[in-house]
Write an enzyme that holds these catalytic residues in place. Sequence first.
Site, PDB file in Angstrom:
ATOM      1  CB  CYS A   1      12.228  60.516  21.864  1.00  0.00           C
ATOM      2  SG  CYS A   1      12.861  60.571  23.531  1.00  0.00           S
TER       3      CYS A   1
ATOM      4  NE  ARG B   1      11.312  56.604  17.499  1.00  0.00           N
ATOM      5  CZ  ARG B   1      12.382  55.941  17.077  1.00  0.00           C
ATOM      6  NH1 ARG B   1      12.243  54.944  16.252  1.00  0.00           N
ATOM      7  NH2 ARG B   1      13.585  56.277  17.481  1.00  0.00           N
TER       8      ARG B   1
ATOM      9  CD1 TRP C   1      10.608  54.648  26.729  1.00  0.00           C
ATOM     10  CD2 TRP C   1      12.805  55.055  26.639  1.00  0.00           C
ATOM     11  NE1 TRP C   1      11.254  53.596  27.328  1.00  0.00           N
ATOM     12  CE2 TRP C   1      12.600  53.821  27.290  1.00  0.00           C
ATOM     13  CE3 TRP C   1      14.115  55.508  26.481  1.00  0.00           C
ATOM     14  CZ2 TRP C   1      13.652  53.031  27.769  1.00  0.00           C
ATOM     15  CZ3 TRP C   1      15.164  54.723  26.956  1.00  0.00           C
ATOM     16  CH2 TRP C   1      14.923  53.506  27.584  1.00  0.00           C
TER      17      TRP C   1
ATOM     18  CG  ASN D   1      15.338  59.520  19.459  1.00  0.00           C
ATOM     19  OD1 ASN D   1      15.409  59.096  20.615  1.00  0.00           O
ATOM     20  ND2 ASN D   1      15.470  58.735  18.401  1.00  0.00           N
ATOM     21  N   GLY D   2      17.676  60.930  21.402  1.00  0.00           N
ATOM     22  CA  GLY D   2      19.074  60.541  21.560  1.00  0.00           C
ATOM     23  C   GLY D   2      19.587  60.980  22.913  1.00  0.00           C
TER      24      GLY D   2
ATOM     25  CD  GLU E   1      10.641  36.205  21.509  1.00  0.00           C
ATOM     26  OE1 GLU E   1      11.733  36.496  21.998  1.00  0.00           O
ATOM     27  OE2 GLU E   1       9.841  37.056  21.086  1.00  0.00           O
TER      28      GLU E   1
ATOM     29  CE  LYS F   1       7.661  39.364  22.794  1.00  0.00           C
ATOM     30  NZ  LYS F   1       8.741  39.153  21.873  1.00  0.00           N
TER      31      LYS F   1
ATOM     32  CD  GLU G   1       8.520  42.415  25.188  1.00  0.00           C
ATOM     33  OE1 GLU G   1       8.965  43.548  25.010  1.00  0.00           O
ATOM     34  OE2 GLU G   1       8.642  41.508  24.344  1.00  0.00           O
TER      35      GLU G   1
ATOM     36  CG  HIS H   1      22.138  22.339  37.259  1.00  0.00           C
ATOM     37  ND1 HIS H   1      23.043  21.510  37.866  1.00  0.00           N
ATOM     38  CD2 HIS H   1      21.783  21.715  36.103  1.00  0.00           C
ATOM     39  CE1 HIS H   1      23.252  20.443  37.105  1.00  0.00           C
ATOM     40  NE2 HIS H   1      22.491  20.545  36.032  1.00  0.00           N
TER      41      HIS H   1
ATOM     42  CE  LYS I   1       8.673  47.101  17.008  1.00  0.00           C
ATOM     43  NZ  LYS I   1       8.464  45.728  17.481  1.00  0.00           N
TER      44      LYS I   1
END
Length: 589
Positions: free
Chosen positions: A2, A27, A70, A94-95, A462, A466, A469, A485, A584
Site C-alpha cells: 500500500c 504500490r 494492495w 501499510n503493513g 528474467e 517479465k 508478470e 528432463h 512494487k
Amino acid sequence: MCGIIGYVSERDCCGALFEALRRLEYRGYDSAGIAVLGEGGFRVCKKRGGVAGLASFYAEGKTGIGHTRWATHGAPSDQNAHPHIAGKIALVHNGIIENHAALRAELEGEGVRFLSETDSEVLAALVQKYYRGDLLAALREALSRVEGSYAVAVIAEDRPGELAAARYKSPLVAGKGRAGLFVCSDIPAVAQEAEYLAVAGDREFIRIAGGEIGFFDGGLRPVPKVFFRPEGESRAAAVCGSHMRAEIAEIPRALQDTLAALGKADLAPCARALRSAGRVFAVACGTAYHSALAFRDALARDAGVPVFCYSAGEFRYSPPLVRAGDLVVAVSQSGETADTLEAVRLARGLGGFVIAVTNTPGSSLAAEADFTLAMRAGAEIAVAATKSYNCQLLSLWYLAAELLFFRTQRYPSWFSSLKELPAAAEAAFSLFPEADRLADLFKERQGMYFLGRGEDVCTAREGALKVKEIARVFAEGLPAGELKHGPLALVEEGFPVILLSTQRRLAAKCENAAAEVNARGGYTVLLSQYEDVLRQSRARAALRLPVLPEPLMPCVAVIPLQYFAYKMCLERGLDPDRPKNLAKSVTVE
Ligand code: F6R
C-alpha cells in the site's frame, strides 16, 4: 504494497493528496481513499478501484491523509479501503497487524463495531481507545499492543494542523513540499515536489504540528535527522505512454549514471571484508535475484570464488549458514523488500559483513548494511523492474571485478568494456521491430520457455519473469540442459522457445536444444551476437545482439526480452504499469 500519504498544508490539501496518490499507485491499485479534516470534521471518499475513482472528490481542509491499497486482509471493496475512521481518529496503514484477530475481539468486547474486515481498522480503533488529546502518545500506546509491520499515519478531528505517523518494517519518509509538510511511504511519489525530506528509521515516530516536523524514538525522545533533497522522477513516462516503456528507454542513461557513480565509490571496505571472508553469499528476490545469479557466475568464473546465491525468502528460513566474517551481498532495487531485509538482519546477527546493492540510498537496506553500493538507475515506478536490473548487473560486475583485483592485483579482461554498456544497450533498441513482430505472433499463446546456458541462464529466467508478470502468459526460464528432463513434454506445434546463445563455448549445446524443439514443431527464436551462430542455427527467428565481451552479454540480451514482454502486454490489451496481483516494493512477507 500500500501507499500512504499525509499532508498538513497552508491551503487546501485535497488536490495534493490526490496527486501524491496517483504517483503512489504503483504500490497498490485495488482501492484508494482520502480523508480531509475541514470545518465540519472529516470528509472521506474511498472506493474500490484505482485512484482515478477519487478524481471528482473535493473537500476543503488543510490536514488530510490518503491511501492506495494492495489488499492483504479483506478483499478490495469500498468498506475495506482506507482511511479508516474510528471516533475522532482517521488512519491509513501499510503493513500487516499480525495479532489483529485478538485485538479485534478485545475491542468488540468493549463495544467497538467494525465496518471493514481489515487489520488496519483495528489499529484505528486502538488509537481511538488511547486518544486523550495527545495524538502521538495515543499512536505510541496503540502500537505498543501491535505485532506485525506498519507505516501508519493518523489525524484527529479535534487536532487540525497536526499529524502523527510511525513505522516498523514498512518505509516512511517525511518532508516539506510545495503543498506543505507531508509523510509518505515512498520517495519517488514526492520527489518532484519535495524541497527536503528525511527517512524514518524502524520504530521511529513522526509528528507534524505547528509548522514543524519532528522525529522521535520509541520513548518519544527527539531524534536528529539529516534532511536531503531527493532527485526528481523522470518525466519520460508522459512521452512514452507508460512508465515501463519509459524506463526501458532510460536504460542507457541509467547505465551511464551508474558507471559514473561506481567510479567514485571507494570499495576498499568491501575488499577488506573479502580478505577475512570465509565464504560469499548473495541474497535477493525476483529480478534482483537474477542479477545475483550473474554476480555468482562472475566471481566463480573470474576469481574461482564460489558464491552461495539464495532467494532471500529461502535464506531467512534455511539453517543459519553465515559465519562471522562471511561476506553477504544483498541486492534490492527498492531496499525495502521484507525478505531481503530479514535475510540481512539474520546475516548481520550471525556476524556477516553485508554489502547492499540498491537503487535507493535512503532505504532500510542501506541503513542496515555495513556498506552500500548505490546504483543510479533513477526512480523506477513501473512494477516490473527493467532499468534497475541492467544497473544491478553493472554494479555487481563492478563489485566482482574490484574483489578480483583485490585478490589477484589484476582486473578481469571484460572490466574495461563496462563503459561500453550504455552504447550497447542503445544498440539493442534496434531489435525492437523484430520483438514487435514476435509479440504479435505469440500474443495468443498460453505459455513459452526461455532457455540459456551458463551466463545466459539469468537472462532466460528474467525474460520469463517479465512475460509472466506483464503479459500474464505462463513462461518458464530454464537452463537449456533441463529441457529434456521434463519441460520438452509441453513443446508442440508453434510453442515459443526463446533461446539465448551468447557464450561461444556453449553455442553447440544450445543448438541441440533448438533442434529438439524444432523436431517437435516448436517455434525457436535464437538470440546471439554471433553472425555464424545465428546463420547455422535451425531456429525459426534470429535476433542479432550487439557485440560485447561474453561475460557482459546478459546486460544487453535482456533488453529485447524486456521490450518483448511489454509489447506482448500491449498486444493482449493489458496495462504494463499495473500487472495483476503485484505491487512494487514487497514490504510484507
Ligand atoms: C519483477 C520485480 C520483482 C522485484 C522483487 C525484488 O519485475 O520487480 O521481482 O525484483 O520484488 O524487489 P527489490 O529489488 O525492490 O528488492
